[in-house]
Scaffold this active site. Structure first.
Site, short mmCIF file in Angstrom:
data_model
loop_
_atom_site.label_atom_id
_atom_site.label_comp_id
_atom_site.label_asym_id
_atom_site.label_seq_id
_atom_site.Cartn_x
_atom_site.Cartn_y
_atom_site.Cartn_z
CE LYS A 131 -13.57 -9.26 -21.04
NZ LYS A 131 -14.77 -8.59 -20.99
CD GLU A 140 2.56 -8.23 -5.64
OE1 GLU A 140 3.48 -9.22 -4.85
OE2 GLU A 140 2.19 -7.36 -5.10
CB CYS A 198 5.37 -4.10 0.12
SG CYS A 198 6.18 -2.65 0.04
CE1 TYR A 199 1.20 1.11 5.47
CE2 TYR A 199 -0.61 -0.72 5.45
CZ TYR A 199 -0.06 0.59 5.94
OH TYR A 199 -0.85 1.25 7.01
N GLY A 225 -23.23 -10.19 -27.18
CA GLY A 225 -22.26 -10.73 -28.22
C GLY A 225 -20.87 -10.66 -27.37
N GLY A 226 -20.75 -9.97 -26.54
CA GLY A 226 -19.56 -9.82 -25.85
C GLY A 226 -19.02 -11.35 -25.13
CB VAL A 227 -16.24 -13.06 -23.58
CG1 VAL A 227 -15.53 -11.52 -22.88
CG2 VAL A 227 -15.91 -14.19 -22.97
CG ASP A 228 -17.67 -9.99 -19.70
OD1 ASP A 228 -16.72 -10.63 -19.88
OD2 ASP A 228 -17.83 -8.85 -19.45
CB SER A 229 -23.56 -10.96 -22.30
OG SER A 229 -23.34 -10.75 -23.71
CB SER A 230 -21.31 -15.14 -24.90
OG SER A 230 -21.57 -14.08 -25.98
CG HIS A 266 5.72 -5.95 -4.59
ND1 HIS A 266 4.58 -5.61 -4.01
CD2 HIS A 266 6.57 -4.85 -4.02
CE1 HIS A 266 4.45 -4.54 -3.43
NE2 HIS A 266 5.52 -3.94 -3.41
N GLY A 318 0.89 -1.10 0.01
CA GLY A 318 -0.09 -0.03 -0.07
C GLY A 318 0.99 1.26 0.08
#
Ligand code: XMP
Length: 527
Positions: A383, A185, A96-97, A238-243, A183, A69
């Site tokens: 995503k 990550e 870290c923090y 038609g987007g990936v999320d709604s499909s 870090h 942070g």
């Protein structure tokens, strides 16, 4: 956000059997930490830094990670945690923090470093510890800090050092508490994944059982149990999320699913036909297409202000959707493709110092008071996980890898007033760009590519005649998270082909520019 989502309760879910929480102290890397943990097949969630122990216990975590942070632990307003968590017996990794906070709480001193340390460092491992199992004595790490732990009490064993940071990693002698000043990550700490894995598997005793396939199966079961024989409505773009949302629901409840596609006249070339074709190839569910081009165009007439465009489109969309939804008999639930970053950004999950509200990105969403119970099967996923899930569910590459498209569609790429004629110019040019990027094999390597129609005309010459026509801009960016982005270094030959095709084939365009701005300070969209 919806508090009553039934699968929010982790109770008997297999996900809950191995759950790690990231306490967010405002780190730019909090989401990255969560993703890295999930890459080890351990389910991970980000929660606010000061979540009380009683709430933490409800999640039954196998481990806790205190993020980095921007604050200094000795500042009075610095974010803190419920210090009882150090005595829960649940392994804690402070990064870290987070390490500084743990050391300060349990008898250490944190000082400002002589120089802010930022960048790659060589780190020396000093003592054996499960965190560093299989790690060589010297490793490359990424540092980004102004403070560091100067002294620790006898309760801590220093585990590693760098030339400028004498206590770069620690372990508590009695409690399962670990700290890393660097870090793990970020990819600049090449062995960071292994260190995180050691924490998860050796310190926390996780087995890495979380799989997207299991997630799909569980979600399907929960949807079935929750929905019973009611009807569920799902908006389709038609987007990936709604499909993927629709695909999961279809698996769960088949013909009880009704989808609504609102044709707002602001879609890309042939997009509506493609969505309808893909839908009928994959599902035998009920599809309602709302033809609303005229209504949207009328609403947008004379409007040039970007936010006003968004407001009107948002309002119009809700009206069209709600109107169609009320015609669907017995509909009780509404499914939405909300993703985990949306949950975090809207402040519902983290509500922490890093949480930002991107209000304008909610355009295209639906209000909570439409009278339906919400189902958000993707609200725990990032995503890239949604894409993997789409592959698992057998959705075609074309859907899974489609670039994101904003809710207000081409309206925010048609700068100035939106009209049918201007949209047509934009649509044609846009189709050429997408085609050429795909043909050059660059679609998967780029995050978003599109055309912006400028509200200016420029002088040109065609044959022997002077022209005075539209100028368009190609925008192509690379990004993982869409919060920052860089312009794509497209090969000159591809740019040349795009430019030549647009000018030759799209009537009304005589100039093509390439946008070389990164985000920040520019945004990805122009409006
Ligand atoms: P910016 O332009 O803020 O965009 O850099 C970041 C990402 O968000 C998308 N975007 C939107 N999506 N409604 C949406 O659904 C909107 O109003 C909106 N504005 C931007 C943009 O396409 C990019 O992926």
């Amino acid at each position: 956000m919806n508090d009553q989502t039934p699968w929010e309760d982790p109770a008997e879910s297999r996900i809950a059997s191995e759950r790690v929480l990231v306490l967010d102290f405002g780190s730019q890397y909090a989401q990255l930490i969560a993703r890295r943990v999930r890459e080890q097949h351990v389910f991970c969630e980000i929660v606010r830094h000061d979540l009380p122990v009683e709430q933490i216990q409800k999640h039954a975590p196998r481990g806790l990670i205190l993020s980095g942070g921007p604050s200094s632990v000795y500042d009075r307003a610095a974010p803190t945690c419920d210090e009882r968590l150090f005595h829960m017996g649940v392994p804690v990794l402070g990064i870290c923090y987070g390490m500084q906070l743990a050391c300060q709480a349990l008898g250490g001193n944190v000082d400002r470093s002589e120089a802010r340390e930022y960048g790659p460092r060589r780190c020396q491992v000093l003592a054996a510890c499960e965190l560093f199992a299989g790690i060589p004595e010297a490793l490359d790490v990424w540092m980004s800090h102004g403070d560091q732990v100067a002294r620790v009490s006898d309760d801590f064993v220093p585990l590693a050092r760098t030339a400028t940071c004498p206590i770069a990693a620690v372990k508590h002698v009695r409690l399962p508490i670990y700290g890393l000043q660097f870090h793990p990550e970020v990819t600049h700490t090449p062995l960071g994944g292994m260190i995180l894995r050691n924490f998860l598997m050796s310190a926390c005793g996780c087995r890495g059982t979380w799989r997207l396939g299991d997630f799909a199966a569980e979600t399907v079961q929960r949807v079935r149990a929750n929905v019973g024989d009611a009807r569920v409505i799902c908006g389709l773009s038609g987007g990936v999320d709604s499909s993927v949302t629709a695909a999961l629901l279809y698996l769960a409840i088949g013909s009880q699913l009704s989808c609504i596609l609102v044709d707002n006249g602001l879609l890309r070339k042939d997009e509506k036909a493609a969505v309808i074709a893909e839908f009928s190839n994959h599902f035998r569910a009920d599809l309602h297409v709302v033809q609303a081009e005229e209504k949207f165009l009328a609403e947008l007439k004379g409007v040039t202000d970007p936010q006003e465009k968004r407001r009107r489109i948002g309002r119009c969309f809700i009206e069209c959707f709600a109107d169609e939804a009320t015609r669907i008999k017995d509909a009780r639930f509404l499914a939405q493709g909300t993703l985990y970053p949306d949950v975090i950004e809207s402040g519902a999950a983290a509500d922490g110092p890093a949480a930002t509200i991107k209000l304008h990105h909610n355009v295209g969403g639906l209000p909570a008071d439409l009278g339906f119970e919400l189902i958000e099967p993707l609200r725990d996923l990032f995503k890239d996980e949604v894409r993997k899930l789409g592959v698992e569910l057998g959705l075609p590459d074309d859907i899974v890898w489609r670039h994101p498209f904003p809710g207000p569609g081409l309206a925010v790429r048609c700068l100035g007033e939106v009209s049918r004629e201007r949209l047509e110019v934009l649509r044609e040019a846009d189709a050429i760009v997408v085609h050429e990027i795909k043909a050059a094999g660059l679609y998967r390597d780029t995050a978003q590519v599109f055309v912006v129609l400028l509200p200016v005309h420029s002088v040109g010459v065609m044959g022997d005649a002077r022209t005075y026509e539209n100028a368009v801009v190609i925008r192509c960016v690379n990004t993982d998270d869409f919060m920052t982005a860089d312009w794509s270094r497209l090969p000159y030959e591809v740019l040349a082909r795009i430019s030549s095709r647009i000018i030759n084939e799209v009537q009304g365009v005589n100039r093509v520019c390439y946008d070389i701005s990164s985000k920040p300070p520019a945004t990805i969209e122009w409006e």
